[in-house]
Design an enzyme around this catalytic site. Structure first.
Site, short mmCIF file in Angstrom:
data_model
loop_
_atom_site.label_atom_id
_atom_site.label_comp_id
_atom_site.label_asym_id
_atom_site.label_seq_id
_atom_site.Cartn_x
_atom_site.Cartn_y
_atom_site.Cartn_z
CB SER A 70 -0.89 0.02 1.25
OG SER A 70 -1.75 -1.09 1.28
N1 SAH Z 1 -1.10 -4.45 4.32
C1 SAH Z 1 -0.33 -4.60 3.11
C2 SAH Z 1 -1.23 -4.61 1.90
C3 SAH Z 1 -0.87 -5.66 0.92
S1 SAH Z 1 -2.01 -5.75 -0.46
C4 SAH Z 1 0.74 -3.51 3.00
O1 SAH Z 1 1.03 -2.86 3.98
O2 SAH Z 1 1.33 -3.31 1.97
C5 SAH Z 1 -3.29 -6.76 0.17
C6 SAH Z 1 -2.92 -8.17 0.60
O3 SAH Z 1 -4.13 -8.85 0.93
C7 SAH Z 1 -2.24 -9.02 -0.45
O4 SAH Z 1 -1.00 -9.47 0.05
C8 SAH Z 1 -3.21 -10.19 -0.67
O5 SAH Z 1 -2.57 -11.43 -0.93
C9 SAH Z 1 -3.96 -10.22 0.65
N2 SAH Z 1 -5.27 -10.87 0.62
C10 SAH Z 1 -6.18 -10.89 -0.37
N3 SAH Z 1 -7.25 -11.62 -0.03
C11 SAH Z 1 -7.02 -12.08 1.23
C12 SAH Z 1 -7.76 -12.89 2.15
N4 SAH Z 1 -8.96 -13.40 1.85
N5 SAH Z 1 -7.21 -13.16 3.35
C13 SAH Z 1 -6.00 -12.68 3.69
N6 SAH Z 1 -5.25 -11.91 2.87
C14 SAH Z 1 -5.77 -11.61 1.65
#
Ligand code: SAH
Length: 219
Positions: A70
């Site tokens: 993000s």
């Molecule tokens: N919090 C992270 C955001 C990563 S993007 C940051 O600081 O950068 C969002 C993430 O959510 C991805 O890694 C994706 O694999 C995960 N994700 C998507 N669906 C999910 C689910 N059902 N349960 C857990 N994680 C999930």
């Protein structure tokens, strides 16, 4: 990347982080505790080495497996929406990714729980937490839409992937007086603050955002 280049990042990243925080302030982030923590955490460790020089730009970046880290603004904004000085409790993050947002939360909250569906990202995040000596984080490989009933209730819940509606299981796991922040929508998404008040659930729509979708299948 050559040694010279990585040394360059080491020397300049502190100054670059200072500039990132100044920019976040000018974009409206007001929680100084959140800004101080973001100034101290080496965000470049959480992106692929080839993208290290771009780690402090205000944009999401690829972290592999079709996922993104993000943007600094989103991390700051979501964190300040759930942060209050008195909150010393438990927070749940859905979507660990490479763990940057988790690391920011770990410096503000007593206990941090985070759930990720991609096992290789869990491994990557775990390595980053070890490197930063963060010990108050529990990682779970699973479908975050179901929350983490065994550790509930949570004082705050952050969902960092987009959902069409508030997952009912997450709402059930929010403590009374607790706050949840999540992106709602599909192609068009908006950030929402959900407050669990004595009078019921209060939903507040905030700015337009763009997150990867929440997906149920594990990898
Ligand atoms: N919090 C992270 C955001 C990563 S993007 C940051 O600081 O950068 C969002 C993430 O959510 C991805 O890694 C994706 O694999 C995960 N994700 C998507 N669906 C999910 C689910 N059902 N349960 C857990 N994680 C999930």
């Amino acid at each position: 990347m050559s040694n010279r280049e990585s040394a360059g990042i080491g020397m300049t990243s502190e100054r670059t982080r200072g500039r990132m925080v100044d920019r976040l302030r000018s974009e409206g982030i007001v929680d100084e505790a959140v800004l101080a923590i973001m100034e101290s955490i080496p965000r470049h460790l959480f992106v692929d080495e080839a993208l290290s020089t771009r780690a402090y730009e205000d944009s999401p970046l690829p972290i592999g497996f079709g996922q993104t880290i993000s943007s600094p603004y989103i991390v700051a904004r979501m964190t300040e929406l759930i942060h209050a000085p008195a909150r010393i409790g438990k927070v749940l993050e859905i979507g660990t990714g490479s763990g940057y947002h988790t690391a920011v939360l770990a410096r503000l909250w007593r206990e941090v729980y985070t759930v990720e569906r991609i096992a290789q990202l869990i491994a990557k995040a775990r390595g980053n937490f070890r490197r930063l000596r963060l010990r108050n984080i529990r990682l779970t490989h699973g479908d975050g839409a179901r929350g983490l009933p065994e550790a509930a209730p949570f004082d705050a819940i952050l969902v960092t992937a987009a959902v069409p509606r508030v997952p009912p299981e997450l709402l059930q796991q929010l403590a009374s007086g607790g706050r949840m922040v999540l992106p709602l929508g599909g192609a068009d998404q908006r950030l929402y603050l959900i407050e669990n008040t004595p009078g019921g659930t209060v939903e507040t729509g905030l700015e337009a955002v763009k997150f990867v979708p929440l997906r149920a299948n594990l990898e």
